[in-house]
Design a protein around this motif. Structure first.
Motif, mmCIF file in Angstrom:
data_model
loop_
_atom_site.group_PDB
_atom_site.id
_atom_site.type_symbol
_atom_site.label_atom_id
_atom_site.label_comp_id
_atom_site.label_asym_id
_atom_site.label_seq_id
_atom_site.Cartn_x
_atom_site.Cartn_y
_atom_site.Cartn_z
ATOM 1 N N ILE A 50 0.862 -1.194 0.000
ATOM 2 C CA ILE A 50 0.000 0.000 0.000
ATOM 3 C C ILE A 50 0.896 1.242 0.000
ATOM 4 O O ILE A 50 1.810 1.352 0.826
ATOM 5 N N GLY A 51 0.643 2.164 -0.921
ATOM 6 C CA GLY A 51 1.435 3.399 -0.972
ATOM 7 C C GLY A 51 0.560 4.633 -1.070
ATOM 8 O O GLY A 51 -0.567 4.563 -1.578
ATOM 9 N N PHE A 52 1.073 5.742 -0.565
ATOM 10 C CA PHE A 52 0.399 7.047 -0.694
ATOM 11 C C PHE A 52 1.414 8.029 -1.275
ATOM 12 O O PHE A 52 2.460 8.253 -0.675
ATOM 13 N N VAL A 53 1.088 8.610 -2.428
ATOM 14 C CA VAL A 53 2.019 9.530 -3.101
ATOM 15 C C VAL A 53 1.272 10.828 -3.416
ATOM 16 O O VAL A 53 0.169 10.791 -3.975
ATOM 17 N N TYR A 54 1.857 11.953 -3.074
ATOM 18 C CA TYR A 54 1.138 13.239 -3.191
ATOM 19 C C TYR A 54 2.159 14.383 -3.169
ATOM 20 O O TYR A 54 3.291 14.228 -2.707
ATOM 21 N N PRO A 55 1.755 15.570 -3.616
ATOM 22 C CA PRO A 55 2.634 16.744 -3.515
ATOM 23 C C PRO A 55 2.492 17.403 -2.141
ATOM 24 O O PRO A 55 1.481 17.189 -1.456
ATOM 25 N N ILE A 56 3.452 18.198 -1.782
ATOM 26 C CA ILE A 56 3.399 18.953 -0.529
ATOM 27 C C ILE A 56 2.797 20.323 -0.786
ATOM 28 O O ILE A 56 3.200 21.031 -1.716
ATOM 29 N N TYR A 57 1.797 20.689 0.002
ATOM 30 C CA TYR A 57 1.219 22.031 -0.047
ATOM 31 C C TYR A 57 1.417 22.678 1.314
ATOM 32 O O TYR A 57 0.826 22.228 2.305
ATOM 33 N N ALA A 58 2.217 23.744 1.352
ATOM 34 C CA ALA A 58 2.479 24.452 2.610
ATOM 35 C C ALA A 58 2.909 23.472 3.709
ATOM 36 O O ALA A 58 2.320 23.435 4.783
ATOM 37 N N TRP A 59 3.881 22.664 3.391
ATOM 38 C CA TRP A 59 4.529 21.742 4.337
ATOM 39 C C TRP A 59 3.583 20.714 4.937
ATOM 40 O O TRP A 59 3.759 20.279 6.081
ATOM 41 N N ALA A 60 2.575 20.330 4.167
ATOM 42 C CA ALA A 60 1.645 19.294 4.630
ATOM 43 C C ALA A 60 1.076 18.566 3.415
ATOM 44 O O ALA A 60 1.153 19.071 2.291
ATOM 45 N N PRO A 61 0.481 17.386 3.639
ATOM 46 C CA PRO A 61 -0.198 16.737 2.511
ATOM 47 C C PRO A 61 -1.437 17.548 2.133
ATOM 48 O O PRO A 61 -2.028 18.219 2.988
ATOM 49 N N PRO A 62 -1.868 17.484 0.870
ATOM 50 C CA PRO A 62 -3.090 18.203 0.473
ATOM 51 C C PRO A 62 -4.289 17.749 1.314
ATOM 52 O O PRO A 62 -4.384 16.577 1.678
ATOM 53 N N ASN A 91 11.216 21.211 0.588
ATOM 54 C CA ASN A 91 11.117 20.366 1.788
ATOM 55 C C ASN A 91 9.679 20.253 2.283
ATOM 56 O O ASN A 91 8.798 20.988 1.850
ATOM 57 N N VAL A 92 9.484 19.298 3.208
ATOM 58 C CA VAL A 92 8.114 18.852 3.491
ATOM 59 C C VAL A 92 7.653 19.054 4.938
ATOM 60 O O VAL A 92 6.543 18.635 5.298
ATOM 61 N N GLY A 93 8.504 19.660 5.784
ATOM 62 C CA GLY A 93 8.119 19.809 7.189
ATOM 63 C C GLY A 93 7.825 18.460 7.815
ATOM 64 O O GLY A 93 8.513 17.471 7.553
ATOM 65 N N ASN A 94 6.749 18.402 8.596
ATOM 66 C CA ASN A 94 6.378 17.148 9.271
ATOM 67 C C ASN A 94 5.269 16.386 8.530
ATOM 68 O O ASN A 94 4.509 15.645 9.149
ATOM 69 N N ALA A 95 5.199 16.573 7.217
ATOM 70 C CA ALA A 95 4.091 15.965 6.459
ATOM 71 C C ALA A 95 4.040 14.446 6.599
ATOM 72 O O ALA A 95 2.954 13.857 6.666
ATOM 73 N N THR A 172 4.662 22.973 9.571
ATOM 74 C CA THR A 172 3.469 22.149 9.346
ATOM 75 C C THR A 172 2.307 22.548 10.249
ATOM 76 O O THR A 172 1.164 22.623 9.787
ATOM 77 N N SER A 173 2.594 22.840 11.514
ATOM 78 C CA SER A 173 1.455 23.081 12.412
ATOM 79 C C SER A 173 0.939 24.512 12.328
ATOM 80 O O SER A 173 -0.207 24.775 12.674
ATOM 81 N N VAL A 174 1.759 25.466 11.845
ATOM 82 C CA VAL A 174 1.293 26.863 11.783
ATOM 83 C C VAL A 174 0.944 27.269 10.343
ATOM 84 O O VAL A 174 -0.151 27.763 10.070
ATOM 85 N N ILE A 175 1.885 27.051 9.411
ATOM 86 C CA ILE A 175 1.665 27.553 8.036
ATOM 87 C C ILE A 175 0.564 26.755 7.318
ATOM 88 O O ILE A 175 -0.266 27.338 6.617
ATOM 89 N N SER A 176 0.562 25.455 7.508
ATOM 90 C CA SER A 176 -0.425 24.643 6.785
ATOM 91 C C SER A 176 -1.876 25.030 7.131
ATOM 92 O O SER A 176 -2.690 25.251 6.216
#
Ligand SMILES: Cc1cc2nc3c(=O)[nH]c(=O)nc-3n(C[C@H](O)[C@H](O)[C@H](O)COP(=O)(O)O)c2cc1C
Length: 262
Positions: A50-62, A91-95, A172-176
């Motif tokens: 099982i995989g999950f692939v996605y782009p990062i939006y504002a250091w979080a998953p969409p 970079n992806v933060g804590n996504a 991740t916790s503020v900007i997203s």
């Protein structure tokens, strides 16, 4: 089974590549969400990855990916191998932790996680990379993909190779949340005189939020994947006044037909 979300093809390319190497089918998260509204239920084959692939939006998953995982249900889950890949410009933060926590809440365990730097598509703030940098990122991404394919094929556990950036927790916790509250407005999207009404923006919109009546009209359900503005063959779509002189990006290995949402 590889679940993917993609605005301009980077994440679809990564999902396809891993799917081909591991003989796993792809499932479009956007198509699933647009066609069902309650739960997303899948029956797993024995040993299915099982995989999950996605782009990062504002250091979080969409948002759509998060919404999907929250309602996801597997039948026949027997400690199947689960991995995730986030594509990003930098970079992806804590996504990856966000995905891991969501899965934990469903008694599912993330076994490995990666970020891959790829060309940037966020032309609302900033611009696309130069062609040289774009090429370098795509070549480098191939090396990372080889590594990911090795990890996934051999079901290696505990491999997390993630470019988190500076102060990932804050990113991740503020900007997203700020981005999801203030950054998803569609009022500034508009199409210029060179719009031919071809409908590509409507058919590639991940939220099915665009209706073309001679020209596109945007509803309110946007998550800013920027497929519309980047994939328009005439570069007719703009966001406010700032995007006219900026470049556009589409992953060169993916064609627009593959990006259409069913
Ligand atoms: C709304 C938006 C926000 C983004 N935020 C980030 C970010 O926080 N960090 C980053 O490195 N890249 C960011 N990007 C760049 C994308 O994550 C990157 O280009 C990704 O590979 C695009 O994937 P896709 O082609 O599958 O849509 C952002 C792009 C968009 C459209």
């Amino acid at each position: 089974m590889i679940f993917y979300f993609s605005g301009t093809g980077n994440s679809l390319y990564v999902a396809k590549n891993i799917g081909e190497h591991n003989k796993e089918e792809l499932v479009s998260i956007a198509s699933a969400i647009n066609n069902k509204d309650e739960s997303y239920e899948y029956t797993l084959k024995d040993g299915e990855i099982i995989g999950f692939v996605y782009p990062i939006y504002a250091w979080a998953p969409p948002k759509m990916v998060i919404q999907f995982i929250k309602k996801l249900k597997f039948n026949n889950y027997k400690n199947n191998y689960i991995f995730t890949v986030a594509t990003c410009g930098e970079n992806v933060g804590n996504a990856i932790k966000v995905i891991s926590n969501l899965l934990n809440k469903k008694n599912l365990t993330l076994k490995s996680g990666f970020s891959i730097q790829m060309p940037n598509n966020y032309i609302i703030s900033g611009d696309v990379y130069t062609k040289k940098v774009e090429q370098e990122k795509l070549s480098q991404a191939e090396l990372v993909l080889n590594k990911i394919n090795d990890v996934v094929k051999n079901s290696k556990d505990g491999i997390f190779e993630i470019e988190k950036g500076f102060v990932p927790g804050i990113l991740t916790s503020v900007i997203s949340p700020l981005f999801n509250k203030k950054g998803l407005d569609t009022k500034k999207f508009h199409a210029g005189h060179n719009c031919t009404g071809c409908g590509i923006c409507e058919s590639t919109c991940n939220c099915k939020n665009i209706k073309v009546r001679k020209k596109p009209i945007w509803g309110k359900k946007c998550i800013q994947c920027l497929a519309c503005i980047n994939l328009c063959p005439k570069r007719a779509i703009q966001y406010g006044k700032g995007t006219e002189k900026k470049g556009r990006y589409k992953n060169p290995n993916i064609n627009v037909k593959e990006m259409m949402i069913k």
